[in-house]
Design a protein around this motif. Structure first.
Motif, PDB file in Angstrom:
ATOM      1  N   ALA A 189      17.833  -6.275  12.690  1.00  0.00           N
ATOM      2  CA  ALA A 189      16.436  -6.397  12.261  1.00  0.00           C
ATOM      3  C   ALA A 189      15.546  -5.330  12.881  1.00  0.00           C
ATOM      4  N   TRP A 190      16.157  -4.326  13.542  1.00  0.00           N
ATOM      5  CA  TRP A 190      15.369  -3.355  14.294  1.00  0.00           C
ATOM      6  C   TRP A 190      15.549  -1.938  13.774  1.00  0.00           C
ATOM      7  N   LEU A 191      14.437  -1.206  13.798  1.00  0.00           N
ATOM      8  CA  LEU A 191      14.385   0.199  13.405  1.00  0.00           C
ATOM      9  C   LEU A 191      13.973   1.046  14.608  1.00  0.00           C
ATOM     10  N   THR A 192      14.438   2.281  14.660  1.00  0.00           N
ATOM     11  CA  THR A 192      14.045   3.208  15.719  1.00  0.00           C
ATOM     12  C   THR A 192      13.549   4.491  15.083  1.00  0.00           C
ATOM     13  N   ASP A 193      12.390   4.976  15.537  1.00  0.00           N
ATOM     14  CA  ASP A 193      11.837   6.193  14.935  1.00  0.00           C
ATOM     15  C   ASP A 193      12.338   7.441  15.650  1.00  0.00           C
ATOM     16  N   PHE A 253      23.677 -17.549   5.207  1.00  0.00           N
ATOM     17  CA  PHE A 253      22.402 -16.833   5.135  1.00  0.00           C
ATOM     18  C   PHE A 253      21.327 -17.656   4.443  1.00  0.00           C
ATOM     19  N   GLN A 254      21.742 -18.472   3.482  1.00  0.00           N
ATOM     20  CA  GLN A 254      20.777 -19.374   2.865  1.00  0.00           C
ATOM     21  C   GLN A 254      20.255 -20.374   3.893  1.00  0.00           C
ATOM     22  N   ARG A 255      21.149 -20.893   4.724  1.00  0.00           N
ATOM     23  CA  ARG A 255      20.730 -21.857   5.765  1.00  0.00           C
ATOM     24  C   ARG A 255      19.810 -21.194   6.781  1.00  0.00           C
ATOM     25  N   ARG A 256      20.160 -19.986   7.193  1.00  0.00           N
ATOM     26  CA  ARG A 256      19.314 -19.281   8.153  1.00  0.00           C
ATOM     27  C   ARG A 256      17.916 -19.063   7.585  1.00  0.00           C
ATOM     28  N   SER A 257      17.858 -18.647   6.335  1.00  0.00           N
ATOM     29  CA  SER A 257      16.561 -18.398   5.714  1.00  0.00           C
ATOM     30  C   SER A 257      15.730 -19.672   5.647  1.00  0.00           C
ATOM     31  N   ALA A 258      16.359 -20.775   5.283  1.00  0.00           N
ATOM     32  CA  ALA A 258      15.627 -22.044   5.182  1.00  0.00           C
ATOM     33  C   ALA A 258      15.129 -22.502   6.547  1.00  0.00           C
ATOM     34  N   GLU A 259      16.004 -22.458   7.548  1.00  0.00           N
ATOM     35  CA  GLU A 259      15.646 -22.967   8.875  1.00  0.00           C
ATOM     36  C   GLU A 259      14.634 -22.055   9.573  1.00  0.00           C
ATOM     37  N   LEU A 260      14.901 -20.761   9.565  1.00  0.00           N
ATOM     38  CA  LEU A 260      13.981 -19.840  10.220  1.00  0.00           C
ATOM     39  C   LEU A 260      12.671 -19.711   9.447  1.00  0.00           C
ATOM     40  N   GLY A 261      12.746 -19.934   8.135  1.00  0.00           N
ATOM     41  CA  GLY A 261      11.536 -19.907   7.332  1.00  0.00           C
ATOM     42  C   GLY A 261      10.550 -20.987   7.742  1.00  0.00           C
ATOM     43  N   GLU A 262      11.060 -22.129   8.179  1.00  0.00           N
ATOM     44  CA  GLU A 262      10.164 -23.196   8.646  1.00  0.00           C
ATOM     45  C   GLU A 262       9.462 -22.791   9.935  1.00  0.00           C
ATOM     46  N   ARG A 263      10.166 -22.059  10.770  1.00  0.00           N
ATOM     47  CA  ARG A 263       9.530 -21.558  11.997  1.00  0.00           C
ATOM     48  C   ARG A 263       8.453 -20.530  11.660  1.00  0.00           C
ATOM     49  N   LEU A 264       8.763 -19.658  10.695  1.00  0.00           N
ATOM     50  CA  LEU A 264       7.776 -18.673  10.261  1.00  0.00           C
ATOM     51  C   LEU A 264       6.563 -19.372   9.656  1.00  0.00           C
ATOM     52  N   ARG A 265       6.809 -20.380   8.833  1.00  0.00           N
ATOM     53  CA  ARG A 265       5.704 -21.117   8.217  1.00  0.00           C
ATOM     54  C   ARG A 265       4.800 -21.742   9.273  1.00  0.00           C
ATOM     55  N   ALA A 266       5.418 -22.405  10.242  1.00  0.00           N
ATOM     56  CA  ALA A 266       4.627 -23.079  11.278  1.00  0.00           C
ATOM     57  C   ALA A 266       3.766 -22.083  12.041  1.00  0.00           C
ATOM     58  N   GLY A 267       4.338 -20.932  12.366  1.00  0.00           N
ATOM     59  CA  GLY A 267       3.586 -19.928  13.107  1.00  0.00           C
ATOM     60  C   GLY A 267       2.429 -19.374  12.305  1.00  0.00           C
ATOM     61  N   LEU A 268       2.657 -19.092  11.040  1.00  0.00           N
ATOM     62  CA  LEU A 268       1.608 -18.514  10.201  1.00  0.00           C
ATOM     63  C   LEU A 268       0.522 -19.535   9.875  1.00  0.00           C
ATOM     64  N   GLU A 269       0.918 -20.772   9.602  1.00  0.00           N
ATOM     65  CA  GLU A 269      -0.083 -21.790   9.287  1.00  0.00           C
ATOM     66  C   GLU A 269      -0.996 -22.066  10.478  1.00  0.00           C
ATOM     67  N   GLY A 270      -0.482 -21.823  11.679  1.00  0.00           N
ATOM     68  CA  GLY A 270      -1.313 -21.977  12.872  1.00  0.00           C
ATOM     69  C   GLY A 270      -2.413 -20.932  12.979  1.00  0.00           C
ATOM     70  N   LEU A 327      17.488 -11.515   7.039  1.00  0.00           N
ATOM     71  CA  LEU A 327      17.891 -12.894   7.315  1.00  0.00           C
ATOM     72  C   LEU A 327      18.661 -13.025   8.628  1.00  0.00           C
ATOM     73  N   VAL A 328      18.935 -11.906   9.286  1.00  0.00           N
ATOM     74  CA  VAL A 328      19.600 -11.934  10.589  1.00  0.00           C
ATOM     75  C   VAL A 328      18.594 -12.027  11.733  1.00  0.00           C
ATOM     76  N   ILE A 329      17.312 -12.083  11.415  1.00  0.00           N
ATOM     77  CA  ILE A 329      16.281 -12.170  12.451  1.00  0.00           C
ATOM     78  C   ILE A 329      16.482 -13.440  13.273  1.00  0.00           C
ATOM     79  N   THR A 330      16.037 -13.436  14.520  1.00  0.00           N
ATOM     80  CA  THR A 330      16.176 -14.600  15.407  1.00  0.00           C
ATOM     81  C   THR A 330      14.850 -15.343  15.528  1.00  0.00           C
ATOM     82  N   GLU A 331      14.922 -16.534  16.108  1.00  0.00           N
ATOM     83  CA  GLU A 331      13.705 -17.312  16.363  1.00  0.00           C
ATOM     84  C   GLU A 331      12.742 -16.534  17.246  1.00  0.00           C
ATOM     85  N   GLU A 332      13.273 -15.908  18.271  1.00  0.00           N
ATOM     86  CA  GLU A 332      12.431 -15.161  19.207  1.00  0.00           C
ATOM     87  C   GLU A 332      11.743 -13.992  18.517  1.00  0.00           C
TER      88      GLU A 332
END
Length: 400
Positions: free
Chosen positions: A32-36, A308-325, A380-385
């Motif tokens: 999930a990381w890029l280097t310039d 990858f579908q499971r990761r997207s669903a589970e991590l998506g809920e974490r993303l949602r919670a953070g953004l809705e805050g 979809l390989v992004i982590t919770e952190e």
């Protein structure tokens, strides 16, 4: 001395200005990381508009590409190669369809879908020659060919590219009554994105897609789902249509299908639809080439595990919670489906472009669209952190 300013200047000097990229020059990437070019690292929250669902340089996909590069890269469809049948069979099975027609880009897949729908309309439905119409939605983004921009409602994409291709009826997105009213005896297809990505990750009202499926069945019209951005794990399901149990007559696929390595697109449908094409009526020199098939079949196998579908669903809920805050704290609205989010920033604070520039300064790369909206679509390989890192950076931008 920093290399980025000079590299940006060179790009601006020698490139047609059909894009307005952020002033960052990437030289390497992993996960999930890029280097310039100056060694600064960035968290990729765009993922190539979903072309990098599996991250940068996924080991299984890179290995498949390396192995194929040493054997065979191109034959054209004049011959059959040993990767072709496996790719077409496994993708057809993933889609639950009889047949696959491989192409290269998403726009090619859309053009293919349009051609197939028209031919099906004339040969199977019995529409008079030259009279076929296709119903599409406003706010759509299906590509940038002359035919596709003919039914765009985005003036930046459409203006000054006429004369335009006829045969399309535009209705409001999410309005089932308007769509139903637009269908007549000459309608051969309804072409929709299950979620409108370019428009800002716009999710239609609940029940809309099942309603479209029902009316298409009742009126003998093909339902074509453009899942080029929304498909292949992005939304927490294999396809965005899966969230409401909808099966279209035709899937248009691309982006993630190439694993972030090669351009691959495809149309998947049953034999009574794709079977209308005969030799010489449609094709592509590079479509379904050995290198593309070798990579894409590994993409299909990654998806077949469901990981990858499971990761997207589970991590998506974490993303949602953070953004809705952050709603009410600089954000006006958020729309999230899996690891795909449309984020509306209070326009009194800044534009979407300004927000992306400030995120870039904090090591996060994202893309704006339509005024003060930005899109977040990390691999979809992004982590919770890493999700927390992106949300924290956005919070900082909103309050700086």
């Amino acid at each position: 001395m920093l290399r980025t300013p000079g590299a940006v200047r060179d790009a601006e000097r020698w490139t047609a200005h059909n894009y307005h990229p952020l002033p960052v020059v990437i030289s390497s990437a992993e996960g999930a990381w890029l280097t310039d070019v100056d060694g600064k690292r960035y968290l990729d929250c765009l993922a190539g508009y979903s072309a990098l669902n599996f991250g940068h340089r996924h080991p299984q996909l890179i290995a498949a590409a390396h192995a194929q590069l040493d054997r065979l890269t191109l034959t054209s469809r004049a011959f059959i190669h040993d990767q072709f049948a496996d790719f077409c069979r496994e993708l057809a099975e993933l889609c639950g369809k009889d047949l696959v027609l491989p192409m290269n880009t998403g726009a090619e897949a859309v053009e293919t879908g349009i051609k197939v729908a028209r031919k099906w309309g004339y040969q199977v439905k019995g529409v008079p020659a030259g009279q076929a119409t296709i119903v599409v939605a406003d706010g759509n983004f299906h590509g940038r060919t002359t035919t596709i921009v003919s039914f765009s409602t985005d003036e930046d994409a459409r203006a000054d590219f006429g004369p335009y291709t006829p045969g399309f009826t535009i209705v409001p997105y999410g309005d089932l009554d308007a769509l139903t009213a637009a269908i007549d005896e000459n309608t051969v297809a309804v072409l929709l994105e299950p979620i409108q990505g370019e428009q800002g990750v716009v999710v239609p009202p609940e029940g809309y897609l099942p309603g479209v499926r029902q009316v298409c069945t009742e009126r003998d019209v093909l339902f074509i789902a453009d899942e080029i951005q929304s498909g292949l794990g992005r939304t927490g399901k294999t396809f965005a249509c899966d969230h409401e149990g909808v099966v279209p007559d035709m899937y248009l696929l691309g982006k993630a299908l190439g694993g972030g390595i090669v351009p691959v697109s495809a149309v998947a449908a049953n034999a009574d639809v794709l079977g209308v094409l005969k030799p010489g009526q449609h094709g592509s020199t590079f479509g379904g080439n050995p290198l593309a098939c070798a990579v894409a079949v590994e993409v299909v196998r990654l998806l077949a595990t469901g990981e990858f579908q499971r990761r997207s669903a589970e991590l998506g809920e974490r993303l949602r919670a953070g953004l809705e805050g952050l709603v009410g704290k600089g954000l006006v609205e958020v729309r999230v489906r899996g690891l795909w989010a449309g984020v509306d920033i209070d326009p009194a604070l800044m534009s979407g472009r300004e927000a992306c520039e400030r995120l870039m300064e904090r090591g996060i790369l994202a893309k704006d669209t339509h005024g003060s909206t930005i899109r977040l679509a990390p691999p979809l390989v992004i982590t919770e952190e890493e999700i927390d890192l992106a949300v924290a950076a956005l919070a900082e931008v909103l309050t700086a």
